[in-house]
Scaffold this motif. Structure first.
Motif, PDB file in Angstrom:
ATOM      1  N   TYR A   1      30.126  24.600 -17.286  1.00  0.00           N
ATOM      2  CA  TYR A   1      31.226  24.882 -18.223  1.00  0.00           C
ATOM      3  C   TYR A   1      31.408  26.386 -18.285  1.00  0.00           C
ATOM      4  O   TYR A   1      30.569  27.108 -18.817  1.00  0.00           O
TER       5      TYR A   1
ATOM      6  N   VAL B   1      32.789  29.924 -19.428  1.00  0.00           N
ATOM      7  CA  VAL B   1      33.164  30.402 -20.756  1.00  0.00           C
ATOM      8  C   VAL B   1      33.380  31.906 -20.745  1.00  0.00           C
ATOM      9  O   VAL B   1      32.548  32.655 -20.224  1.00  0.00           O
TER      10      VAL B   1
ATOM     11  N   LEU C   1      36.056  31.861 -26.361  1.00  0.00           N
ATOM     12  CA  LEU C   1      35.650  30.496 -26.684  1.00  0.00           C
ATOM     13  C   LEU C   1      35.742  30.230 -28.178  1.00  0.00           C
ATOM     14  O   LEU C   1      36.158  29.136 -28.595  1.00  0.00           O
TER      15      LEU C   1
ATOM     16  N   LEU D   1      29.893  20.542 -26.425  1.00  0.00           N
ATOM     17  CA  LEU D   1      29.299  20.613 -25.093  1.00  0.00           C
ATOM     18  C   LEU D   1      28.538  19.337 -24.764  1.00  0.00           C
ATOM     19  O   LEU D   1      28.568  18.853 -23.621  1.00  0.00           O
TER      20      LEU D   1
ATOM     21  N   ILE E   1      26.048  26.036 -19.144  1.00  0.00           N
ATOM     22  CA  ILE E   1      27.183  26.848 -19.540  1.00  0.00           C
ATOM     23  C   ILE E   1      27.113  28.151 -18.753  1.00  0.00           C
ATOM     24  O   ILE E   1      26.043  28.738 -18.600  1.00  0.00           O
TER      25      ILE E   1
ATOM     26  N   ALA F   1      36.536  26.486 -19.834  1.00  0.00           N
ATOM     27  CA  ALA F   1      36.584  26.103 -21.243  1.00  0.00           C
ATOM     28  C   ALA F   1      38.009  25.872 -21.716  1.00  0.00           C
ATOM     29  O   ALA F   1      38.888  26.726 -21.541  1.00  0.00           O
TER      30      ALA F   1
END
Length: 633
Positions: A141, A143, A148, A175, A183, A496
């Motif tokens: 993910y 970011v 975010l 998440l 992440i 994101a």
């Protein structure tokens, strides 16, 4: 010997490398910014040292270097320039660009008032060395730390935009619903704005213009390294790994008209790559290129990576413009000393290593060449999947190859692909379906920046639309794209907000948009798209075959047409074909892919399966009635 500040029982020892300097000074600053200079002594290897008794954590400092001034020869010594120690573990404030930072020797005055100061910090207890938290076929993910949470309604206002905010329970809960494996934080190291941004009222938002490879940017981590460490621990507790996006290919000092902040003032000749005529090599498009395989630079990079593993417990790294790490005199070499050292290092050998496998230099496109132990961003996956769903002819074979792990790129038995459809650099997933052309005028470059070819489409209207038919078509396309990603072999990456239809208003290069264009809009998220992403994530989590990184072969799956018959050679080669099904032989999992605008029925294993136009329907083998478990058909 350790470089940078080392806290000892009696004080602090400072060390810096500058073999061509005639003198270095340690410059200490008190609470009123009064400066005290300490001459440093040079050893035979070109390192300068000084010990200051009675000093401890919290002291603020910089360096000054004197020596020959000949920029054309890579010599930029100027005692009027306060320099950041490359090994400074923290800085007292963010960098702010000022033209005086780029003034030539004798022309601009003292830069100390303009420069952040390095801060001596106490070394945190080493983190226990543990295997990385990461599923090789899991979801990464991506970011931008500030963006975010700047608009997250559950995060306290004072905490928004920081690394600590990522550890907020509401963020972690999201998440977990996506079954995020790791992440990936876009750059968190201290950076400076490009010089053209200030005059047009913009700032660097993404952070891909670093000055330090150790110090975190205070805007993102007001709590310093301890803040990153605490967030990593909270994510680990939730079963989520942390990957740092590192920029070792250049630094923020830019081209020959750029600033003198750190590396340039200490030893530009060694730290930066130069052409035979003395000109800076610019394989990055940013003005300079770091000489990553020079021994002292290699040490700096390795020390920086170890620092974040030992002091913060991070699980891995993504490398911006990755070919820079392996560039030698004759071009990219996957066996370059730095790349070998990274994989041989006992603290780094098991970390997740992800290459962005291209830069703009000669031979800069190196997808598939980083070798064992490396994951690679797969732009071929990105482009081929976009073209399939856009409706380009003859893309069905490419679609299947990418879905199966891109054997044509990675070969062997397992894929090293990081499959992605959108990233920070380019359109968001939703904007792919709403804009045929980039809309970057807010960046102040007359719309010339960013990628010109995005393989995107607009469903009949360029940009935002209130037409419910167009909105439904775009939602259908976004869901199909998400279904494609979550059903692909190899690691997958989601930027994101793409899981709920985030838009950047058609800006495909939002690097300077520290505002609502670049921030994730949590209140405005599309709940239907989000629910679809959550369902796909749950499906992938409970289906080992989808997370497997072995490249699919004919022994694993059957490729079928709408009638449930094996696709013939002629069907594969038919440029008009946009429908196919994939059946896993062990579990019976079926994917029905309909790339056409009109709905169709698949007849597989005696079951009739309805697939709406431009959709993927996923049927689990244990679901005999044929009802879609996850899909947008």
């Amino acid at each position: 010997m350790n470089l940078g500040p080392v806290v000892q029982d009696a004080g602090v020892r400072f060390s810096a490398w500058s073999p061509d300097a005639t003198q270095l000074w340690l410059c200490l600053f008190d609470a009123a910014d009064r400066e005290t200079r300490w001459p440093m002594l040079r050893d035979a290897q070109g390192c300068w040292h000084v010990e200051v008794a009675g000093m401890g954590p919290g002291a603020r400092y910089g360096l000054r270097a004197d020596g020959p001034y000949d920029p054309a020869a890579g010599l930029w010594f100027d005692p009027g320039k306060l320099l950041l120690d490359p090994y400074a573990p923290a800085i007292d404030r963010p960098f702010v660009h000022d033209p005086l930072l780029a003034a030539r020797r004798g022309e601009g005055g003292d830069t100390a008032p303009l420069m952040p100061k390095g801060v001596v910090t106490a070394t945190l207890p080493p983190m226990p060395v543990a295997p990385p938290r990461f599923d090789p076929g899991g979801l990464i993910y991506e970011v931008q730390v500030r963006g975010l949470t700047m608009l997250h309604p559950d995060v306290p206002v004072a905490q928004r935009g920081t690394i600590a905010a990522i550890a907020h329970p509401a963020v972690i809960a999201h998440l977990r619903k996506l079954h995020v494996s790791a992440i990936e934080l876009m750059p968190v190291n201290a950076w400076i704005d490009e010089r053209h941004l200030g005059p047009i009222g913009l700032t660097n938002y993404w952070g891909y213009n670093p000055v330090s490879y150790f110090a975190l940017d205070p805007r993102l981590a007001p709590g310093g390294l301890a803040e990153l460490r605490g967030t990593v621990a909270a994510l680990h507790e939730a079963g989520i790994g942390v990957i740092l996006d590192m920029v070792y290919n250049h630094d923020g000092e830019s081209d020959a008209q750029g600033t003198t902040l750190s590396l340039r003032g200490l030893d530009a000749k060694t730290y930066f790559r130069h052409a035979p005529d003395g000109q800076l090599i610019n394989d990055t498009g940013t003005g300079n290129s770091i000489a990553c395989n020079a021994p002292v630079v290699r040490r700096l990079i390795l020390d920086s990576l170890r620092h974040f593993v030992v002091q913060a417990g991070v699980d891995g790294f993504r490398f911006d413009l990755g070919p820079a790490l392996g560039r030698m005199a004759d071009g990219f070499d996957p066996a370059a000393p730095l790349l070998q050292a990274m994989r041989a290092d006992p603290l780094l050998a098991d970390r997740i290593m992800i290459a962005e496998p291209w830069d703009i230099g000669p031979g800069g496109y190196q997808l598939g060449r980083f070798g064992d132990g490396w994951l690679e961003w797969n732009d071929r996956y990105r482009d081929d999947m976009r073209r399939f769903w856009r409706g380009d002819a003859g893309m069905t074979g490419a679609f299947a190859t990418r879905l199966a792990g891109s054997s044509d790129i990675f070969g062997g038995q397992a894929t090293r692909s990081v499959n992605f459809l959108a990233a920070h650099d380019g359109f968001t997933l939703a904007d792919l379906t709403a804009y045929e052309h980039r809309h970057n005028h807010a960046n102040g470059e007359d719309g010339r920046d960013g990628h010109g070819e995005n393989f995107s489409w607009n469903n009949g209207v360029e940009g935002a639309s209130d037409n419910p038919v167009i909105q439904a078509a775009r939602r259908q396309d976004i869901m199909a794209l998400l279904s494609t990603l979550f059903c692909s072999r190899g690691a997958i990456m989601l930027s994101a907000g793409d899981e709920f239809g985030r838009s950047q208003q058609g800006n495909n290069n939002a690097y300077a948009q520290d505002n609502a264009i670049g921030w994730v809009d949590w209140d405005g998220r599309d709940r239907a798209i989000e629910a679809h992403a959550f369902a796909l994530a749950a499906l992938r989590a409970r289906t080992p075959e989808l997370r497997d990184v072995a490249i699919l072969s004919d022994a694993d799956v059957d490729w079928l047409d709408e009638d449930g018959q094996p696709l013939s050679v002629a069907q594969w080669q038919d440029p008009a074909r946009r429908r196919l099904a994939l059946r896993y032989r062990v579990s019976g999992l079926i994917l029905c892919v309909n790339g056409d605008a009109t709905a169709c029925r698949f007849h597989i294993d005696g079951r009739w399966l309805d697939a709406g136009g431009r959709s993927i329907v996923v049927i689990e083998g244990a679901n005999p009635c044929g009802r879609p478990i996850a899909g947008n058909g």
